[in-house]
Design an enzyme around this catalytic site. Structure first.
Site, PDB file in Angstrom:
ATOM      1  N   SER A  92       0.834  -1.189   0.000  1.00  0.00           N
ATOM      2  CA  SER A  92       0.000   0.000   0.000  1.00  0.00           C
ATOM      3  C   SER A  92       0.879   1.253   0.000  1.00  0.00           C
ATOM      4  O   SER A  92       2.084   1.176  -0.241  1.00  0.00           O
ATOM      5  CB  SER A  92      -0.950  -0.018   1.201  1.00  0.00           C
ATOM      6  OG  SER A  92      -1.919   1.008   1.086  1.00  0.00           O
ATOM      7  N   LYS A 119      -0.629   7.397   0.247  1.00  0.00           N
ATOM      8  CA  LYS A 119      -1.739   8.041  -0.462  1.00  0.00           C
ATOM      9  C   LYS A 119      -3.088   7.401  -0.118  1.00  0.00           C
ATOM     10  O   LYS A 119      -4.147   7.965  -0.452  1.00  0.00           O
ATOM     11  CB  LYS A 119      -1.501   7.992  -1.968  1.00  0.00           C
ATOM     12  CG  LYS A 119      -0.336   8.871  -2.422  1.00  0.00           C
ATOM     13  CD  LYS A 119      -0.081   8.752  -3.905  1.00  0.00           C
ATOM     14  CE  LYS A 119       1.010   9.721  -4.358  1.00  0.00           C
ATOM     15  NZ  LYS A 119       2.307   9.493  -3.664  1.00  0.00           N
ATOM     16  N   VAL A 158       9.663   5.738  -3.024  1.00  0.00           N
ATOM     17  CA  VAL A 158      10.905   4.974  -3.068  1.00  0.00           C
ATOM     18  C   VAL A 158      11.816   5.587  -4.128  1.00  0.00           C
ATOM     19  O   VAL A 158      11.475   5.617  -5.315  1.00  0.00           O
ATOM     20  CB  VAL A 158      10.640   3.489  -3.385  1.00  0.00           C
ATOM     21  CG1 VAL A 158      11.950   2.719  -3.456  1.00  0.00           C
ATOM     22  CG2 VAL A 158       9.727   2.888  -2.319  1.00  0.00           C
ATOM     23  N   THR A 190       5.897  21.022  -8.510  1.00  0.00           N
ATOM     24  CA  THR A 190       4.531  21.551  -8.485  1.00  0.00           C
ATOM     25  C   THR A 190       4.365  22.742  -7.548  1.00  0.00           C
ATOM     26  O   THR A 190       3.627  23.679  -7.843  1.00  0.00           O
ATOM     27  CB  THR A 190       3.528  20.450  -8.083  1.00  0.00           C
ATOM     28  OG1 THR A 190       3.940  19.870  -6.846  1.00  0.00           O
ATOM     29  CG2 THR A 190       3.451  19.383  -9.159  1.00  0.00           C
TER      30      THR A 190
END
Length: 228
Positions: free
Chosen positions: A23, A26, A66, A90
């Site tokens: 998982s 997020k 990672v 961003t």
């Protein structure tokens, strides 16, 4: 998440001893379909754990980015540097957790060894790193000259920072100093199956708007109105 359900069903049928679901951070308070699908996969594995035999253990492992993996920012930055720049980030305050591939592999194997049925393990990701600082480091270490950083703006559903736990979860220590166990609400397998059936039907129909609404209903901690 439908694929995860298929894997869980087969593991139950054939008595697989260990199922470790990969998982991500997020999955916590998800603001995107990707994050919501990861949270749904965690729930599916936890529901499978309720039906597992005493000899089986179904767990999830939740961690951040990672370095060097497919989609990692570092290879992207290097491609942009080789092209002469600029490097795109961003937002100047965007932060993420990072670990190396060997660290991630070792900790996932350790979590599989702990394998207390139904658990979601959270890896110690250390301190979050500003993406802009990482970009500056990559420029400096590459020896590039005159490469600028350009801020492209936060994308829909993107967070400035990631979380490893929801506000209601908390975490317990395990026998491994770098791995913690999230305290989760119990998943009702029958309720979850009903949600997954609806999701699968809408997926087959290609109804993206209905899928987003389904995920919002399925995951109460979701950021409603922000799923993309």
């Amino acid at each position: 998440m439908i694929g995860t359900r298929n894997v869980v069903s087969l593991c139950l049928e054939f008595g697989v001893l260990r199922l470790v679901n990969m998982s991500t951070d997020k999955a916590v308070n998800p603001t995107s379909v990707m994050g919501a699908s990861k949270r749904a996969a965690e729930m599916t594995v936890s529901a499978g754990a309720v039906r597992a035999r005493e000899t089986q253990a179904f767990v999830s492992v939740r961690f951040g980015n990672v370095l060097g993996s497919r989609g990692s920012v570092v290879p992207t930055f290097m491609r942009q540097i080789r092209a002469g720049g600029p490097i795109t980030v961003t937002h100047p305050e965007m932060v993420r957790y990072f670990m190396t591939i060997p660290e991630a592999a070792r900790l996932v194997l350790q979590a599989g060894g702990l394998a207390e049925n139904g658990k979601v393990y959270v890896l110690n990701m250390g301190e979050p790193v500003k993406i802009a600082d990482l970009a500056r480091d990559v420029i400096r270490l590459s020896g590039a000259q005159g490469v600028d950083i350009v801020y492209s703006g936060v994308r829909p559903g993107e967070k400035l920072y990631e979380e490893l736990l929801t506000s209601s979860e908390g975490a317990d220590a395990t026998t491994h100093s770098e791995i913690f166990s999230a305290r989760l609400e119990r998943v009702d397998p029958q309720v979850l199956e009903a949600h997954l059936d609806v999701l699968q039907r809408h997926a087959v129909q290609g109804d993206a708007a209905a899928i987003r609404m389904d995920l919002a209903r399925m995951i109460p901690e979701n950021k409603f109105g922000q799923i993309r």
